[in-house]
Enzyme design. Sequence first.
Site, PDB file in Angstrom:
ATOM      1  N   LYS A  76     -11.303  46.067  42.296  1.00 29.21           N
ATOM      2  CA  LYS A  76     -11.067  44.802  41.610  1.00 29.21           C
ATOM      3  C   LYS A  76     -12.319  44.472  40.799  1.00 29.21           C
ATOM      4  O   LYS A  76     -13.440  44.651  41.278  1.00 29.21           O
ATOM      5  CB  LYS A  76     -10.776  43.713  42.645  1.00 29.21           C
ATOM      6  CG  LYS A  76     -10.405  42.359  42.058  1.00 29.21           C
ATOM      7  CD  LYS A  76     -10.018  41.374  43.158  1.00 29.21           C
ATOM      8  CE  LYS A  76      -9.643  40.017  42.590  1.00 29.21           C
ATOM      9  NZ  LYS A  76      -9.217  39.081  43.661  1.00 29.21           N
ATOM     10  N   SER A 151      -4.922  36.739  43.141  1.00 30.61           N
ATOM     11  CA  SER A 151      -5.608  37.150  41.929  1.00 30.61           C
ATOM     12  C   SER A 151      -5.815  38.655  41.815  1.00 30.61           C
ATOM     13  O   SER A 151      -6.195  39.150  40.763  1.00 30.61           O
ATOM     14  CB  SER A 151      -6.975  36.447  41.859  1.00 30.61           C
ATOM     15  OG  SER A 151      -7.777  36.821  42.979  1.00 30.61           O
ATOM     16  N   SER A 175      -5.244  36.063  47.927  1.00 32.36           N
ATOM     17  CA  SER A 175      -5.287  36.947  46.759  1.00 32.36           C
ATOM     18  C   SER A 175      -5.173  38.437  47.048  1.00 32.36           C
ATOM     19  O   SER A 175      -5.100  39.237  46.125  1.00 32.36           O
ATOM     20  CB  SER A 175      -6.557  36.692  45.948  1.00 32.36           C
ATOM     21  OG  SER A 175      -6.471  35.459  45.289  1.00 32.36           O
TER      22      SER A 175
END
Length: 483
Positions: A76, A151, A175
Site C-alpha cells: 500500500k 482505503s 481499511s
Amino acid sequence: MHQMTLAEIAKGLEAKQFSAEELSRALLARIAQLDPQLNSFITVTEDLAIEQAKAADARRAAGENGALLGAPIAHKDLFCTNGVLTSCGSKILTGFKAPYDATVVEKLKAAGTVTLGKLNMDEFAMGSANESSHYGAVKNPWDTSRVPGGSSGGSAAAVAARLLPAATGTDTGGSIRQPAALTNLTGIKPTYGRVSRWGMIAYASSLDQGGPLARDAFDCALLLGAMAGFDAKDSTSVDQPVDDYLAALAQPLAGLRIGLPKEYFGAGLDARIGEKVMAVVEELKKLGATVKDISLPNMQHAIPAYYVIAPAEASSNLSRFDGVRFGYRCENPVNLEDLYKRSRGEGFGAEVKRRIMVGTYALSAGYYDAYYIKAQQIRRLIKNDFVAAFKDVDVILGPTTPNLAWKLGEKNADPVSAYLEDIYTITANLAGIPGLSMPAGFVDGLPVGVQLLGNYFQEGRLLNVAHQYQQVSDWHKQAPTGF
C-alpha cells in the site's frame, strides 16, 4: 502461475518448477495487461522486482528455503519504500521518494519477498471506497462499475484480480477488512502495537495498524508472521513475543465460544448479507463451536466517536505537509503564509480537507471538551464492552459490512452514507483489538465478508477459525470473471 497462493508458490519454488524471476516476470506482464481496467497500482517497480527476484533465486540456490523467499507482493502506497515514490494517494506528496524503508517493508524484504510495486489507496487512507485518490478511483474486479472498498482498495483489487498473491494494507477504521469483504479476500487487522508503524505514514496514530490481505487465512498467517514483532523505532509497538500463526491454524474448533452481538444484526444490515453470516455460523457449529448472543451496547456511538478522534489526529499529523520540506509546492508564493495556504489548498483533496477541518474544529479550545474528550470517553466504554464480552466468548462474529460493494460515485454527494459503511469495523480500532474478514459467499455475484473479532493478541485464534472454515468452504477460491 497467477492463480497460485503464497503457500503454493513456496512449494513450486522449492520443487524448482519455476524460478522467482520467471514468476515475477509473468505477474509483471499480467499487471501491464490487466491493471488499466482496475487502476490498482500507483507505481510498478519492474526493475526492482527483477533484481529482488534474482537475489531470491540466488539465496535459494545457496540452500536457503524460507516460505516467503521469492514471493511476489506489493505495498500500500503509505509504506515508505527507499528510493521509490511514496504518495499516500495524494498530490501533496508528488515526487516524494522516501530515503528509507518502513519496518514492515524491511521485514518482508528480509524474508525474501519481491516488491512488484506500490498500490493505490484513498488519499492519506481517508475513505471507504478508494475514490479519493489523486491517482484516480480503483475499480472492483468483481464488477468494474463498483468500488473495491477502502482505503486499501488497490491492495484488495490487485489480489482479487490475481495480479499478485498478497499485499500489505493498513486499517484505521476497517481499511483492510472492508475491502477484503467487498473483493472476496481474507484480511486481518492485528492488535494495535503488534505490527510496527515506523515508516507507515500516519493518518490517525492511535488507530492505524498494518496487516496483510491475501486469498486465504494460511497466506495471511504466513505474511503476518513476517510483519509482526516489536520495533524499538516505534513507540507504540508492543514488546510481546509473536505467536506461531501457522501452528495455530490446525487447532480444532471444538469448544470454541462464539458471540453474536445483537447490535450487528439490526437495522441497516442488508438481510441477504445477514443470511450468509448465519450460514457461516452453522458451519462453525458443525466444526464444534458453540454460539451465544451477546451485546455491545456502545457500538451505536462508535461512528461519531471515530469521526472526532481520527480527524483530530489527522489534522495534527498532516500539518507537516506544508510545501516547504518535501512533496508539492505551489507556484510563485508571495510570502510564507501564501506558500502554506496554497500548497495545502492545491495539494490536498476534498475528503482530506474535510477531515482536517473537522479535526481542527474538534481540537479548538471552545469545543475540545465537548467533542474530543467526550469521544475518548466513548472509546473507553467501547473497549470495556469488549473486555466484558471476552470473559464469556473467545471470538465475536458478525458481518464485515452492512452492504455489498456500491457503484462508483454513488455515495460521493453524501459522505456520511459512506462513513456508515464502517459501522461494524470501527469498534475494533477504537478498542485496539484484532479483527479479520473472510469470504462468506456471494449475493448477486458480489462478495460478502464475515468478520471475526478477538481479544488482544489473539490473531492466531482468528486465523485458526478462518482457516478451519476455509477447509469446509470454497468461497475464497472463487475468482472474478475476466481476471
